[in-house]
Design an enzyme around this catalytic site. Structure first.
Site, PDB file in Angstrom:
ATOM      1  N   ARG A 105      38.824  40.768  27.492  1.00 53.46           N
ATOM      2  CA  ARG A 105      38.829  41.684  28.685  1.00 53.46           C
ATOM      3  C   ARG A 105      37.899  42.361  29.180  1.00 53.46           C
ATOM      4  NH1 ARG A 105      44.178  46.231  29.869  1.00 53.46           N
ATOM      5  NH2 ARG A 105      42.593  47.364  27.926  1.00 53.46           N
ATOM      6  N   THR A 109      36.634  45.297  34.930  1.00 52.39           N
ATOM      7  CA  THR A 109      37.980  44.641  35.606  1.00 52.39           C
ATOM      8  C   THR A 109      39.562  44.807  35.239  1.00 52.39           C
ATOM      9  OG1 THR A 109      37.048  42.354  35.135  1.00 52.39           O
ATOM     10  CG2 THR A 109      35.871  43.335  37.207  1.00 52.39           C
ATOM     11  N   ASP A 201      43.090  51.160  20.843  1.00 53.21           N
ATOM     12  CA  ASP A 201      42.426  49.400  21.000  1.00 53.21           C
ATOM     13  C   ASP A 201      42.924  48.933  19.702  1.00 53.21           C
ATOM     14  OD1 ASP A 201      40.437  47.529  20.394  1.00 53.21           O
ATOM     15  OD2 ASP A 201      39.543  48.280  22.508  1.00 53.21           O
ATOM     16  N   ASP A 204      39.704  47.310  16.880  1.00 53.11           N
ATOM     17  CA  ASP A 204      39.107  48.117  17.135  1.00 53.11           C
ATOM     18  C   ASP A 204      39.932  48.337  15.500  1.00 53.11           C
ATOM     19  OD1 ASP A 204      36.645  48.110  18.360  1.00 53.11           O
ATOM     20  OD2 ASP A 204      37.184  49.580  19.687  1.00 53.11           O
TER      21      ASP A 204
END
Ligand code: PRP
Ligand code: URA
Length: 210
Positions: A105, A109, A201, A204
């Protein structure tokens, strides 16, 4: 009509999702939890596999017993975070093939950018389960399924651990034929496109990056 999403209510899944969310959970524990939750979700997602009778011999007698009736599966993780779900899925179905879709991603945006796609050669004969722990805006899942549908698999299911209502809505609108399985339906997306309360995340946390 779109298929009603399956949202896990099993106590084991809910307990493990709570551990997964905690910010103190280490990458090692995080990977183990993702694997365990995936196993429990694959158990649910394979409930509709057809079975048939075979004749077998036990130490006591000859009998008929049930086996899965030759359905071929493929798991397709969306890189990177979907990789964390592959071991758990293969633990239950070791004969499944594994395809890969690379997607990231754009942080500004939130638009997904595909960078890799390698699917099993005989995907037309297979039921596909797409794996990604996070369904946020839904853009990555919708794009991944668009790519897979071009190769005409027999069916597609989408399995995630945490879903946002926004992503679930988009996915069921764009792909009403795809059955969605999630371990938790969370509250909302924040202004940066992260799921709240979520778990941060996923990529991560699995790989210890950032
Ligand atoms: C995460 C996650 C999904 C995607 C979900 O991946 O694993 O693929 O975001 O967001 P969306 O529903 O808004 O598209 P990310 O793009 O962070 O890549 P990574 O797995 O490589 O970290
Ligand atoms: N991707 C993640 O890893 N976490 C989120 O909350 C949203 C997208």
């Amino acid at each position: 009509m779109s298929k009603r999403p399956f949202i896990a209510d099993h106590p084991l899944v809910q307990h493990k999702v709570t551990l997964l969310r905690r910010k103190e959970t280490s990458s090692k524990q995080f990977r183990e939890l993702i694997k365990e939750i995936t196993e429990l979700m694959v158990y649910e997602a394979t409930r509709d596999l057809p079975i048939c009778d075979v004749e077998i011999e036990t130490p006591m007698t000859v009998t008929t017993s049930k086996v899965i009736a030759g359905r071929k599966l493929a798991f397709v993780p969306i890189l990177r975070a979907g990789l964390g779900m592959v071991d758990g899925a293969l633990e239950l179905i070791p004969s499944a093939r594994v395809g890969h879709i690379g997607m990231y991603r754009d942080e500004e945006t939130l638009i997904p950018h595909p960078y890799y796609c390698k699917l099993p050669g005989d995907i037309e004969e297979r039921d596909v389960v797409v794996l990604d722990p996070m369904l946020a805006t839904g853009g990555s899942a919708v794009d991944a399924i668009d790519q897979i549908k071009k190769r005409n698999p027999r069916s597609i299911k989408f399995m995630c651990i945490i879903a946002a209502p926004e992503g679930l809505k988009l996915l069921t609108e764009k792909h009403p034929d795809v059955q969605v399985y999630c371990a938790s339906l969370d509250s909302h997306l924040n202004e940066n496109g992260y799921i709240v309360p979520g778990l941060g995340d996923a990529g991560d946390r699995i790989f210890g990056t950032k």
